[in-house]
Enzyme design. Structure first.
Site, short mmCIF file in Angstrom:
data_model
loop_
_atom_site.label_atom_id
_atom_site.label_comp_id
_atom_site.label_asym_id
_atom_site.label_seq_id
_atom_site.Cartn_x
_atom_site.Cartn_y
_atom_site.Cartn_z
N GLU A 67 38.81 52.97 42.52
CA GLU A 67 37.92 53.52 43.54
C GLU A 67 38.55 54.70 44.27
OE1 GLU A 67 36.86 50.55 46.34
OE2 GLU A 67 36.21 49.09 44.83
N ASP B 121 56.10 43.07 41.94
CA ASP B 121 57.24 42.19 41.77
C ASP B 121 56.81 40.89 41.10
OD1 ASP B 121 60.09 41.54 42.45
OD2 ASP B 121 59.12 39.94 43.61
#
Length: 564
Positions: free
Chosen positions: A279, A230
């Site tokens: 990751e 956002d």
């Protein structure tokens, strides 16, 4: 010999096939169709009139059968709900109105089993004023280390009675509010680009970055497939917080450079975040809500080491006009090509008037419209615009209820409105409630199947015949048009792939392009048009008649052909 074609229901994929599709697809996000769920307005499981996570979970099979790839959930975090959850008090907790963390976990697991990915909203520009950091910052008074995590400043004027600068809130009024200090005196001011209940974080402070990296890991460990960010353009402010020197600043948004939006410093933050995301296995993604002056500036957010996608607001704001649409498609594809990111296409969301209503009105009124216009015209154009959008290369976003052809509710009584911009006057029009009315599932019931206890915003009686129940299995209905279009798109991987289109010669007001053995033709004019019959009709948003190697394409209609 003459033939006519219109939308036909598509076969429903099995759950096993959907799961296999998710498991096998790499770079799934490059051509994904992502469905936005506004949780408070999607489905209510406990009859309190407010949608919740268990309600969303119960309707996941519907979304699988619709044919979408992923579900983006608007905020469900712990919040006082001053701005419908975009004022977050605790980023690691579910607000009780929506359920709890166990409900979130169950939803994520069920989605995975159905072959759907889950993207959650992240709100890093500001917190709630009920966030523990902010409450302590105010309670501890001037000099509190917690105030450095927000933008606290002394005021101007003889007694500090004026705001620190001339920035205006997106919701109207000044973007600064003065606090009352612990001793009862009028004290420092804090920055809030939105409502006063939404103080902006100071991203120059290392604790803010540390906190959000931790929040990312929390939800990634829960199993989410990505984040919609956002106000991704708002985190970093220009050094010194300089005056803008003008009023009516909200009218400049998206057109002019602003000292509080689209600062180059945001990109270092997203490069750090990308390292965390990479990751994790499973191709998790970031999607930026980035309002920028140009699509070229938007492209900066999706460079290879930053975010994966950014909403294409330039496309959302384009009128139903062949020439203008072609321009924005070309500019979008040209801007994304150098950074290797997919284009995105979107027609509606929780902040703008639904495109069914926008297209029902004359051009030039913007994306917040208060009049119903011509509903029949609006629906016809909306259906045509959807087929055009889904034929373009890249990823597409669908806002809940648009697959039912829902219009905006433009006549909500003032006493039921909850949009904070409505109460602040000089900012946005404050009519976002109209696109947030809970969606209808059945023809009958206190809320047309939304829940057993009514709905937090009133639904029009006419929505009974727009409900899922009323449209399911009905040849030519908007719901079946969406299902058919998404089934065709999924069966033809080349549809969303690539980064270009081959424009074809077409009559004035008509847009035509080829992509391999696929041709899309959209008639944006108010007249029917004669076009070549490019091949077999795959799908059309209205009746298309063929005769003698030509096709008669009605006004405001899109058709898909295959030459194979």
């Amino acid at each position: 010999m003459s033939q006519q074609h219109s939308a036909a229901p598509a076969p429903t994929p099995t759950a096993a096939a959907a799961v296999a599709t998710v498991a096998q697809r790499r770079d799934w996000w490059r051509d994904a169709v992502i469905y936005q769920v506004y949780p408070r307005s999607f489905a209510d499981s406990n009859g309190d009139g407010m949608g919740d996570l268990e309600g969303v979970r119960s309707r996941l099979p519907y979304l699988r059968d619709l044919g979408v790839d992923a579900v983006w959930l608007s905020p469900f975090y712990a919040s006082p709900q001053a701005d419908a959850g975009y004022d977050v008090a605790d980023y690691r907790a579910v607000d009780p109105m929506f359920g709890n963390l166990l409900d979130a976990d169950a939803l994520i697991r069920d989605a995975r089993e159905l072959g759907l990915r889950i993207i959650v909203d992240l709100v890093p520009n500001h917190s709630s004023d009920q966030h523990e950091w902010f409450k302590r910052a105010v309670a501890e008074g001037p000099g509190s280390p917690l105030r450095e995590r927000y933008h606290f400043r002394p005021g101007k004027g003889e007694n500090g009675e004026l705001p620190p600068n001339d920035w205006e809130s997106i919701f109207g009024g000044p973007s600064w509010t003065r606090v009352t200090e612990p001793d009862g005196s009028a004290g420092e001011w804090y920055l809030h680009l939105f409502a006063p209940e939404q103080p902006d974080f100071n991203w120059d402070h290392p604790a803010v970055g540390d906190e959000f990296r931790s929040v990312l890991r929390f939800w990634l460990d829960m199993g989410v497939d990505g984040f919609r960010i956002d106000v991704a353009h708002g985190l970093v402010k220009a050094p010194g917080l300089p005056d803008l020197g003008t009023h009516d600043q909200v009218k400049l948004l998206g057109n002019d450079a602003m000292p509080f939006f689209d600062q180059d410093g945001v990109h270092a933050i997203y490069r750090q975040w990308r390292l965390i995301l990479d990751e994790y296995a499973g191709e998790r993604i970031f999607v930026a809500e980035a309002w920028t002056p140009t699509v070229e500036r938007t492209a900066h957010y999706v460079r290879p080491d930053e975010l994966h996608q950014a909403f294409n607001f330039q496309y959302l704001g384009t009128e139903w006009d062949a020439e203008e649409l072609r321009k924005v498609v070309d500019r979008t594809l040209e801007a994304m090509r150098p950074v290797g990111a997919p284009a995105t296409w979107v027609l509606s969301n929780h902040d703008v008037t639904r495109h069914t209503t926008r297209f029902a009105n004359p051009p030039g009124l913007g994306t917040q419209i208060r009049t119903a216009g011509d509903p029949e015209l609006g629906l016809r154009r909306a259906r045509a615009a959807t087929l055009l959008m889904l034929a373009l290369p890249g990823s597409a976003y669908i806002y809940q209820g648009e697959e039912l052809g829902l219009p905006d509710v433009v006549d909500l009584p003032d006493e039921v409105r909850q949009d904070p911009a409505y109460f602040r006057g000089a900012g946005q029009d404050g009519f976002r409630d109209g696109c947030r009315v809970p969606i209808p599932w059945t023809r009958e019931g206190s809320s047309f199947g939304f829940g057993s206890g009514g709905s937090w915003l009133p639904q029009p009686a006419s929505w009974a015949e727009l409900s899922v129940e009323a449209q399911e299995g009905v040849d030519g209905s908007t719901l079946e048009l969406y299902r058919s279009a998404l089934a065709v798109r999924r069966s033809r991987p080349d549809l969303g792939a690539g980064d270009s289109v081959e424009w074809l010669k077409a009559p004035e007001g008509v847009l035509a392009f080829r992509r391999g053995d696929f041709v899309c033709v959209a008639n944006t004019s108010g007249e029917s048009a004669r076009i070549p019959a490019y091949g077999r009709v795959l799908l059309a948003s209205g009746e298309v008649a063929e005769a003698d190697g030509e096709a008669k394409l009605p006004a405001d209609t899109t058709v898909w052909f295959t030459t194979a």
